[in-house]
Design a protein around this motif. Sequence first.
Motif, PDB file in Angstrom:
ATOM      1  N   LEU A  92       0.823  -1.209   0.000  1.00  0.00           N
ATOM      2  CA  LEU A  92       0.000   0.000   0.000  1.00  0.00           C
ATOM      3  C   LEU A  92       0.858   1.260   0.000  1.00  0.00           C
ATOM      4  O   LEU A  92       0.573   2.231  -0.710  1.00  0.00           O
ATOM      5  CB  LEU A  92      -0.934  -0.001   1.216  1.00  0.00           C
ATOM      6  CG  LEU A  92      -2.152  -0.928   1.141  1.00  0.00           C
ATOM      7  CD1 LEU A  92      -2.771  -1.097   2.519  1.00  0.00           C
ATOM      8  CD2 LEU A  92      -3.187  -0.377   0.162  1.00  0.00           C
ATOM      9  N   SER A  93       1.926   1.251   0.790  1.00  0.00           N
ATOM     10  CA  SER A  93       2.789   2.439   0.850  1.00  0.00           C
ATOM     11  C   SER A  93       3.477   2.679  -0.482  1.00  0.00           C
ATOM     12  O   SER A  93       3.672   3.829  -0.893  1.00  0.00           O
ATOM     13  CB  SER A  93       3.819   2.297   1.983  1.00  0.00           C
ATOM     14  OG  SER A  93       4.826   1.358   1.662  1.00  0.00           O
ATOM     15  N   LYS A  94       3.835   1.609  -1.206  1.00  0.00           N
ATOM     16  CA  LYS A  94       4.474   1.777  -2.507  1.00  0.00           C
ATOM     17  C   LYS A  94       3.486   2.329  -3.532  1.00  0.00           C
ATOM     18  O   LYS A  94       3.853   3.147  -4.387  1.00  0.00           O
ATOM     19  CB  LYS A  94       5.053   0.452  -2.998  1.00  0.00           C
ATOM     20  CG  LYS A  94       6.176  -0.111  -2.163  1.00  0.00           C
ATOM     21  CD  LYS A  94       7.274   0.883  -1.877  1.00  0.00           C
ATOM     22  CE  LYS A  94       8.046   1.322  -3.096  1.00  0.00           C
ATOM     23  NZ  LYS A  94       9.112   2.315  -2.751  1.00  0.00           N
ATOM     24  N   VAL A  95       2.228   1.881  -3.464  1.00  0.00           N
ATOM     25  CA  VAL A  95       1.208   2.408  -4.371  1.00  0.00           C
ATOM     26  C   VAL A  95       0.986   3.896  -4.113  1.00  0.00           C
ATOM     27  O   VAL A  95       0.902   4.710  -5.049  1.00  0.00           O
ATOM     28  CB  VAL A  95      -0.114   1.632  -4.206  1.00  0.00           C
ATOM     29  CG1 VAL A  95      -1.260   2.352  -4.920  1.00  0.00           C
ATOM     30  CG2 VAL A  95       0.026   0.214  -4.748  1.00  0.00           C
ATOM     31  N   ILE A  96       0.907   4.274  -2.838  1.00  0.00           N
ATOM     32  CA  ILE A  96       0.692   5.687  -2.491  1.00  0.00           C
ATOM     33  C   ILE A  96       1.870   6.527  -2.954  1.00  0.00           C
ATOM     34  O   ILE A  96       1.701   7.616  -3.522  1.00  0.00           O
ATOM     35  CB  ILE A  96       0.451   5.839  -0.977  1.00  0.00           C
ATOM     36  CG1 ILE A  96      -0.860   5.150  -0.589  1.00  0.00           C
ATOM     37  CG2 ILE A  96       0.397   7.316  -0.586  1.00  0.00           C
ATOM     38  CD1 ILE A  96      -1.064   5.009   0.909  1.00  0.00           C
ATOM     39  N   GLN A  97       3.097   6.038  -2.721  1.00  0.00           N
ATOM     40  CA  GLN A  97       4.286   6.739  -3.216  1.00  0.00           C
ATOM     41  C   GLN A  97       4.199   6.962  -4.729  1.00  0.00           C
ATOM     42  O   GLN A  97       4.452   8.058  -5.238  1.00  0.00           O
ATOM     43  CB  GLN A  97       5.545   5.918  -2.932  1.00  0.00           C
ATOM     44  CG  GLN A  97       6.064   5.984  -1.529  1.00  0.00           C
ATOM     45  CD  GLN A  97       7.415   5.290  -1.430  1.00  0.00           C
ATOM     46  OE1 GLN A  97       7.709   4.348  -2.164  1.00  0.00           O
ATOM     47  NE2 GLN A  97       8.254   5.757  -0.530  1.00  0.00           N
ATOM     48  N   ASP A  98       3.866   5.902  -5.422  1.00  0.00           N
ATOM     49  CA  ASP A  98       3.765   5.941  -6.873  1.00  0.00           C
ATOM     50  C   ASP A  98       2.780   7.030  -7.312  1.00  0.00           C
ATOM     51  O   ASP A  98       3.053   7.822  -8.222  1.00  0.00           O
ATOM     52  CB  ASP A  98       3.281   4.572  -7.355  1.00  0.00           C
ATOM     53  CG  ASP A  98       3.916   4.129  -8.664  1.00  0.00           C
ATOM     54  OD1 ASP A  98       5.068   3.667  -8.628  1.00  0.00           O
ATOM     55  OD2 ASP A  98       3.251   4.243  -9.713  1.00  0.00           O
ATOM     56  N   CYS A  99       1.638   7.081  -6.636  1.00  0.00           N
ATOM     57  CA  CYS A  99       0.600   8.060  -6.980  1.00  0.00           C
ATOM     58  C   CYS A  99       1.044   9.490  -6.677  1.00  0.00           C
ATOM     59  O   CYS A  99       0.750  10.415  -7.445  1.00  0.00           O
ATOM     60  CB  CYS A  99      -0.695   7.739  -6.231  1.00  0.00           C
ATOM     61  SG  CYS A  99      -1.536   6.250  -6.817  1.00  0.00           S
ATOM     62  N   ILE A 100       1.744   9.676  -5.561  1.00  0.00           N
ATOM     63  CA  ILE A 100       2.231  11.017  -5.217  1.00  0.00           C
ATOM     64  C   ILE A 100       3.199  11.518  -6.285  1.00  0.00           C
ATOM     65  O   ILE A 100       3.115  12.666  -6.744  1.00  0.00           O
ATOM     66  CB  ILE A 100       2.904  11.015  -3.825  1.00  0.00           C
ATOM     67  CG1 ILE A 100       1.853  10.809  -2.727  1.00  0.00           C
ATOM     68  CG2 ILE A 100       3.663  12.323  -3.587  1.00  0.00           C
ATOM     69  CD1 ILE A 100       2.446  10.595  -1.345  1.00  0.00           C
ATOM     70  N   VAL A 101       4.119  10.651  -6.714  1.00  0.00           N
ATOM     71  CA  VAL A 101       5.086  11.040  -7.744  1.00  0.00           C
ATOM     72  C   VAL A 101       4.369  11.354  -9.057  1.00  0.00           C
ATOM     73  O   VAL A 101       4.677  12.355  -9.721  1.00  0.00           O
ATOM     74  CB  VAL A 101       6.138   9.927  -7.932  1.00  0.00           C
ATOM     75  CG1 VAL A 101       6.965  10.157  -9.190  1.00  0.00           C
ATOM     76  CG2 VAL A 101       7.050   9.850  -6.710  1.00  0.00           C
ATOM     77  N   ARG A 102       3.411  10.530  -9.425  1.00  0.00           N
ATOM     78  CA  ARG A 102       2.669  10.780 -10.664  1.00  0.00           C
ATOM     79  C   ARG A 102       1.873  12.082 -10.571  1.00  0.00           C
ATOM     80  O   ARG A 102       1.755  12.826 -11.554  1.00  0.00           O
ATOM     81  CB  ARG A 102       1.747   9.603 -10.968  1.00  0.00           C
ATOM     82  CG  ARG A 102       2.491   8.353 -11.395  1.00  0.00           C
ATOM     83  CD  ARG A 102       1.566   7.173 -11.589  1.00  0.00           C
ATOM     84  NE  ARG A 102       0.592   7.433 -12.624  1.00  0.00           N
ATOM     85  CZ  ARG A 102      -0.413   6.603 -12.903  1.00  0.00           C
ATOM     86  NH1 ARG A 102      -0.552   5.479 -12.207  1.00  0.00           N
ATOM     87  NH2 ARG A 102      -1.258   6.883 -13.869  1.00  0.00           N
TER      88      ARG A 102
END
Length: 266
Positions: free
Chosen positions: A77-87
Amino acid sequence: TVATNLANIPSNSLAYDINIKGIQNVCETVSKNESIRGMILCSSWHVYGDQDISGDISEDYGYRPDKVEERAKIYALSKVIQDCIVRFFDKKQDEKIFGAFRLGTILDYNMRNDTAAGKFITKALAGDDVTPYKHSMNKPMFFVSMNDVCKSFKSFIDYILTKDKKNIGDVDHIFNLAYPTPVKIIDLANSIIDSVKKNSNGKILPKLSIVDLGIEETDSQIVEKSAQIDISKINERLNISSLTKPEDMIDQIIRSRLDKMDESNA
């Protein structure tokens, strides 16, 4: 700026403070600092999950953080959220480039012993049994060598410094970076055992010992043979034509460690 993260998460609060608040702070700093052209996030193939995987896994395969073992969900979940923040920041900024590499599990000469590959290699070189768990031995893993990571990061840094920003699709600056074919944990263990036997000229003979914890293996933990990570984007955009096979990298690591063992015993 290259942003990494906490992989082995001892608490949920640290997962939030480091992996989520941390990446947001980095993105905001990059956004406000005129001298910084962009940033790269070390993301993970685990944003796709590691269960029920099939077909070609391109960057638009979709987020599947629920398709992991319960113990790994906070990380996924934390990796998905990171990914979304960067995008989000990449869309928000007109000139700066915010990108991410969805990395396979890294194989390196100095990798930690708390990964499956690191643990198996250490045990095999000591002549001890290599001990995959029965309930997870058919799970897929995608790997990437550290050399390929460095080569790809350099290419993307050159891209950030020399290109005008062009947004083409939602995942324009998101890249898969893993050898296309998955390796089951049981196959990983056997590959390491075979490599140690071969490269030690039969002097070290580790064995496979499957550990049964009484946890049932489900069909969803078995990867489809057709599953492949699509790396065409790093080829087209970053001129990375091929990646090192995990088995070849494992062989290199084991030969290197055996050489060091010989030196220390000399």
